[in-house]
Each structure stands twice: as C-alpha cells, then as structure tokens.
Scaffold this active site. Structure first.
Site, PDB file in Angstrom:
ATOM      1  N   HIS A  35       0.833  -1.217   0.000  1.00 40.02           N
ATOM      2  CA  HIS A  35       0.000   0.000   0.000  1.00 40.02           C
ATOM      3  C   HIS A  35       0.863   1.262   0.000  1.00 40.02           C
ATOM      4  O   HIS A  35       0.456   2.305   0.489  1.00 40.02           O
ATOM      5  CB  HIS A  35      -1.007  -0.021   1.162  1.00 40.02           C
ATOM      6  CG  HIS A  35      -2.081  -1.053   0.935  1.00 40.02           C
ATOM      7  ND1 HIS A  35      -3.276  -0.751   0.339  1.00 40.02           N
ATOM      8  CD2 HIS A  35      -2.090  -2.383   1.176  1.00 40.02           C
ATOM      9  CE1 HIS A  35      -4.002  -1.873   0.243  1.00 40.02           C
ATOM     10  NE2 HIS A  35      -3.295  -2.867   0.730  1.00 40.02           N
ATOM     11  N   THR A  36       2.035   1.132  -0.555  1.00 37.30           N
ATOM     12  CA  THR A  36       2.919   2.283  -0.740  1.00 37.30           C
ATOM     13  C   THR A  36       2.928   2.730  -2.199  1.00 37.30           C
ATOM     14  O   THR A  36       3.220   3.888  -2.482  1.00 37.30           O
ATOM     15  CB  THR A  36       4.361   1.912  -0.329  1.00 37.30           C
ATOM     16  OG1 THR A  36       4.641   0.620  -0.871  1.00 37.30           O
ATOM     17  CG2 THR A  36       4.505   1.868   1.183  1.00 37.30           C
ATOM     18  N   ASP A  37       2.601   1.819  -3.126  1.00 39.19           N
ATOM     19  CA  ASP A  37       2.788   2.184  -4.554  1.00 39.19           C
ATOM     20  C   ASP A  37       1.892   3.348  -4.974  1.00 39.19           C
ATOM     21  O   ASP A  37       2.347   4.282  -5.631  1.00 39.19           O
ATOM     22  CB  ASP A  37       2.658   0.976  -5.505  1.00 39.19           C
ATOM     23  CG  ASP A  37       1.318   0.272  -5.523  1.00 39.19           C
ATOM     24  OD1 ASP A  37       0.460   0.573  -4.662  1.00 39.19           O
ATOM     25  OD2 ASP A  37       1.118  -0.591  -6.410  1.00 39.19           O
ATOM     26  N   ALA A 124      -5.579 -14.908  -5.096  1.00 35.54           N
ATOM     27  CA  ALA A 124      -4.707 -15.191  -3.954  1.00 35.54           C
ATOM     28  C   ALA A 124      -3.769 -14.023  -3.658  1.00 35.54           C
ATOM     29  O   ALA A 124      -2.972 -14.076  -2.733  1.00 35.54           O
ATOM     30  CB  ALA A 124      -3.893 -16.448  -4.224  1.00 35.54           C
ATOM     31  N   GLY A 125      -3.842 -12.967  -4.473  1.00 36.44           N
ATOM     32  CA  GLY A 125      -2.968 -11.819  -4.257  1.00 36.44           C
ATOM     33  C   GLY A 125      -1.596 -12.015  -4.873  1.00 36.44           C
ATOM     34  O   GLY A 125      -0.620 -11.400  -4.441  1.00 36.44           O
ATOM     35  N   LEU A 126      -1.498 -12.865  -5.899  1.00 39.88           N
ATOM     36  CA  LEU A 126      -0.204 -13.069  -6.560  1.00 39.88           C
ATOM     37  C   LEU A 126      -0.220 -12.493  -7.983  1.00 39.88           C
ATOM     38  O   LEU A 126       0.588 -12.858  -8.825  1.00 39.88           O
ATOM     39  CB  LEU A 126       0.164 -14.557  -6.573  1.00 39.88           C
ATOM     40  CG  LEU A 126       0.320 -15.196  -5.180  1.00 39.88           C
ATOM     41  CD1 LEU A 126       0.592 -16.695  -5.297  1.00 39.88           C
ATOM     42  CD2 LEU A 126       1.439 -14.519  -4.379  1.00 39.88           C
ATOM     43  N   GLU A 161      -6.452  -1.491 -15.881  1.00 40.44           N
ATOM     44  CA  GLU A 161      -7.076  -1.782 -14.579  1.00 40.44           C
ATOM     45  C   GLU A 161      -7.891  -0.575 -14.102  1.00 40.44           C
ATOM     46  O   GLU A 161      -9.033  -0.707 -13.673  1.00 40.44           O
ATOM     47  CB  GLU A 161      -6.000  -2.075 -13.520  1.00 40.44           C
ATOM     48  CG  GLU A 161      -5.295  -3.388 -13.696  1.00 40.44           C
ATOM     49  CD  GLU A 161      -5.985  -4.550 -12.984  1.00 40.44           C
ATOM     50  OE1 GLU A 161      -7.078  -4.366 -12.433  1.00 40.44           O
ATOM     51  OE2 GLU A 161      -5.417  -5.654 -13.020  1.00 40.44           O
ATOM     52  N   ASP A 173       2.357  -4.172  -9.491  1.00 36.05           N
ATOM     53  CA  ASP A 173       2.188  -5.523 -10.030  1.00 36.05           C
ATOM     54  C   ASP A 173       2.611  -5.591 -11.498  1.00 36.05           C
ATOM     55  O   ASP A 173       3.280  -6.527 -11.938  1.00 36.05           O
ATOM     56  CB  ASP A 173       0.723  -5.973  -9.888  1.00 36.05           C
ATOM     57  CG  ASP A 173       0.216  -5.829  -8.462  1.00 36.05           C
ATOM     58  OD1 ASP A 173       1.043  -5.700  -7.552  1.00 36.05           O
ATOM     59  OD2 ASP A 173      -1.010  -5.828  -8.275  1.00 36.05           O
ATOM     60  N   TYR A 222      -9.898  -1.591  -0.304  1.00 36.12           N
ATOM     61  CA  TYR A 222      -8.705  -1.051  -0.992  1.00 36.12           C
ATOM     62  C   TYR A 222      -8.951   0.398  -1.374  1.00 36.12           C
ATOM     63  O   TYR A 222      -8.140   1.285  -1.115  1.00 36.12           O
ATOM     64  CB  TYR A 222      -8.413  -1.899  -2.239  1.00 36.12           C
ATOM     65  CG  TYR A 222      -7.120  -1.547  -2.946  1.00 36.12           C
ATOM     66  CD1 TYR A 222      -5.943  -2.218  -2.654  1.00 36.12           C
ATOM     67  CD2 TYR A 222      -7.076  -0.539  -3.911  1.00 36.12           C
ATOM     68  CE1 TYR A 222      -4.754  -1.902  -3.291  1.00 36.12           C
ATOM     69  CE2 TYR A 222      -5.898  -0.217  -4.561  1.00 36.12           C
ATOM     70  CZ  TYR A 222      -4.738  -0.904  -4.254  1.00 36.12           C
ATOM     71  OH  TYR A 222      -3.561  -0.571  -4.899  1.00 36.12           O
TER      72      TYR A 222
HETATM   73  C1  GLA Z   1      -2.608  -4.757  -4.960  1.00 40.37           C
HETATM   74  C2  GLA Z   1      -2.466  -3.632  -5.989  1.00 40.37           C
HETATM   75  C3  GLA Z   1      -1.060  -3.044  -5.949  1.00 40.37           C
HETATM   76  C4  GLA Z   1      -0.653  -2.664  -4.530  1.00 40.37           C
HETATM   77  C5  GLA Z   1      -0.935  -3.808  -3.561  1.00 40.37           C
HETATM   78  C6  GLA Z   1      -0.696  -3.431  -2.127  1.00 40.37           C
HETATM   79  O1  GLA Z   1      -1.789  -5.819  -5.321  1.00 40.37           O
HETATM   80  O2  GLA Z   1      -2.729  -4.128  -7.274  1.00 40.37           O
HETATM   81  O3  GLA Z   1      -0.989  -1.933  -6.825  1.00 40.37           O
HETATM   82  O4  GLA Z   1      -1.302  -1.487  -4.131  1.00 40.37           O
HETATM   83  O5  GLA Z   1      -2.261  -4.285  -3.665  1.00 40.37           O
HETATM   84  O6  GLA Z   1       0.643  -3.177  -1.909  1.00 40.37           O
END
Ligand code: GLA
Length: 381
Positions: A35-37, A124-126, A161, A173, A222
C-alpha cells in the site's frame, strides 16, 4: 509437459495450426512495501515462476479471437475497432482494456488468434491479472514488431485496470511482471519508476503460503484505504504521502481523525522499511530482513488494519520457526490471500510441516504452499 508445450498443444487443438509464438507473463510476490505504490512510495517485489502463457498468431485483419483454457474453455471474438466492456466474461476485459491502452499509442496494430492459460492461483494476491495484462501487451508488441519497453507496458496495464476493469490499483504488479530479474527482488520507486535490484541470497527460498481466505472485502476496502491516504496528503497540501514525514504527521495528530493518522503512519514507516530492506538484502543481512518484515506485518495489521486472524496465525507460526534467520509477513492487498516468507531453504520442510499440522485445525481452512524462485519479467526475456 512444460507450460509452453501445453499451451502450444491447446492452440493446435483449437486453431488447427502451430502458434507463431508463446509469451509468458509472470505473477509476483511482494517482499515488503504494501500500500505504498499508490502513495508514490517504494515496493520490493519479485516476479515468480507462476504466470500466464499465451500462444498466439498474428492476423492480417483487426479480429481478436481468444480461447481461455482456465475459464471453462470460454471464447471471445471482437474487433480492435470495437472494444467494449464484457459484462459476462470478466477475464476478457483484461484483454480489451490492455489493447485499448496499446491502441492509444499504436493505432495500427492488427488482430491475433490467442490461447491463454496460466498457473497463478486466482484471487490469492499473486497478481494473476497483472501477469495476464503484461503477457497480452508483450504478445501484441512482439507480433506487431513494436519496440515497447517494460515501463510503457506497465503503465498500459495499470491504465487498463484503472480505466477499463475498474480497479484503482497502483503500478507495482505490472512493473514487476514486466521488469523482474531472475534471482532478484527489485526496489521500485513508484514515483520516478526507477528501480534497483536486490539479490535474493542463494540459500533462501521464497515460501508463499495461501491462506485460502476469500478476499471478499478487498475491492471496497482497498479504495477506502486509498482515499484515506490521499486525504492525509492533501491535508498537508502534498501530492502524495511520499512527501509527508513521520514528524510532520505526528505534529498534526490532533488535527486529523485518529484512523487517518494510523493509515498514514503505516505508509510513511513502510516506505522507510522498504528502503532499508534493499540494503539488508544487498548485505545478506537476514536478521535485519526478519525485523523489517515483522514490523511491516504489525503495521499492516494494527495501523492499516487489513490483515485477518488466519493470516496472523500463519505469520506467527512461521515466524516462530524462522527466528531471526528469515522473515515473514502478509503480502499484497490484504483481507486474506498469501503470506510471504523469506526462509532458509533448510527450514522449508519444517515450516511446511508445522503449518500442515496446525493451520487447518485452527482455522478450518486448508493452506496451499508454493516454494518459488524469482524469475525474469516478460520484457526481460
Ligand atoms: C494490490 C495492488 C497493488 C498494490 C498492492 C498493495 O496488489 O494491485 O498496486 O497497491 O495491492 O501493496
């Protein structure tokens, strides 16, 4: 059979000829910096050896025909001149969105026949979606002999996106899927879009554990977090939280809602930790990495409030096994998904066994474990 052979075979079965090329876009895992990007800050992800593969042949008209093997063999067919949102087949919007972004810069590209398959676990967040977007962009760049670089591609993927799929994500990502480097994580500066490599020590594994917690809340939460961060930045009249120091934040504590202070504190301290992690990795200082990853997790849990009890259980269990020899934290958007451990290879079996013996009993959910290596991004191959 390799993924490349598999998708080529599927292409032959569907289109009746060999594909002209097969392109791979990797998924990613983030070692630290979450959550820094979207706050113009720092992230330290690696591209992983799970990804999306696309077998493709160029067409001389504007038609795009696609078979999505992992989506029940669904197909779509559309013209590059007429791309619209597909309400029924969500996966098709990753293609439509990235192609619209590509067409803005390259209006003369032609269509293609495509077969898509992948092995990034979805939801899954990948970053299965970023791997898909980057693979599509590389596919069309290669077919049309366009000299697209990884940064341009990442921005196009993010454009898709943000403006087509409807997810307000940052740039991490897509950038790492495009530009990752084998055996390295990368410190990405999400403002300048410059990066530095961070070698993953040879004796360490990227151990990813999927909690299998359904990430239901992730989209709305988010967006809320993002708005909260932007609100604090504008309180200080700054373009992003990147420009606010911890001292400034704490001095203004009484002027801001307590929740906003916590959110901003996470981002500001996470940026510092992420930059320190680059040095720790470059110095092979696992004790420091261990501390930084532990602090990152606590910050995401207590200040950003995006962890879950299941994820915390995994993190605590793995941390107890690793001691100061490795690090572990939640990774990605939050509310479930995966934890990432940087673990000495000799401890991987012990960690895996410990989780197998305790996680399901504690949570009623069965974990999945992926032992990964860092790979090249699609634009680095
Ligand atoms: C998701 C978003 C990224 C980033 C992360 C948290 O993966 O797609 O841009 O914000 O959450 O770090």
């Amino acid at each position: 059979m390799s993924q490349i052979e598999l998708v080529s075979q599927q292409y032959r079965a569907h289109f009746g000829s060999d594909p002209q090329q097969v392109i791979h876009g990797p998924g990613r895992v983030n070692l630290i910096g979450d959550h820094t990007d979207y706050n113009d800050g720092f992230v330290l992800p690696a591209a992983i050896n799970f990804g999306t593969d696309i077998a493709a042949t160029q067409r001389d008209d504007k038609l795009v025909r696609v078979l999505a093997v992992d989506c029940d063999n669904e197909t779509v067919e559309f013209s590059l001149d007429d791309i619209s949102f597909n309400e029924n087949k969500m996966w098709a919007n990753y293609i439509g969105g990235t192609l619209l972004a590509l067409l803005k810069a390259y209006p003369n590209i032609t269509g293609a026949d495509l077969v898509v398959t992948g092995n990034v676990p979805q939801g899954a967040g990948l970053s299965s979606s970023a791997s898909f977007e980057i693979a599509i962009l590389k596919t069309f760049a290669a077919l049309n002999a366009i000299d697209l670089d990884g940064i341009q591609a990442a921005l196009m993927g993010q454009d898709a996106e943000n403006n087509f799929v409807g997810c307000n994500c940052g740039i991490m990502d897509q950038l790492i899927s495009a530009l990752g480097k084998e055996n390295n994580a990368m410190l990405l500066d999400c403002r300048s879009l410059t990066f530095e490599h961070a070698p993953i020590p040879e004796n360490m594994a990227l151990l990813i554990v999927n909690s299998n917690v359904k990430r239901g809340l992730v989209d709305s939460e988010y967006n809320t977090r993002r708005k909260q961060c932007e609100a604090v930045a504008s309180h200080f009249d700054k373009p992003a939280l990147r420009d606010v120091t911890l001292e400034q934040l704490l001095a203004a504590e009484n002027d801001l809602e307590a929740e906003l202070v916590k959110r901003a504190k996470h981002v500001i301290t996470e940026n510092t930790r992420t930059e320190s992690a680059l040095t720790a990795l470059q110095n092979n200082d696992m004790e420091k990495m261990s501390q930084l990853m532990a602090q990152s997790h606590l910050s995401l849990k207590n200040d950003f409030e995006i962890s879950t009890p299941e994820i915390d259980f995994l993190v605590d269990t793995i941390a107890a096994q690793l001691g100061s020899e490795g690090g572990v934290r939640m990774t990605g958007g939050g509310f479930g998904g995966c934890v990432i451990a940087l673990a000495p290879k000799y401890l991987v079996d012990a960690v895996t066994q410990k989780i197998a013996a305790t996680y399901q009993q504690q949570t009623g959910l069965k974990e999945q474990v992926y032992v990964c290596v860092a790979t090249d991004g699609a634009f680095n191959r």
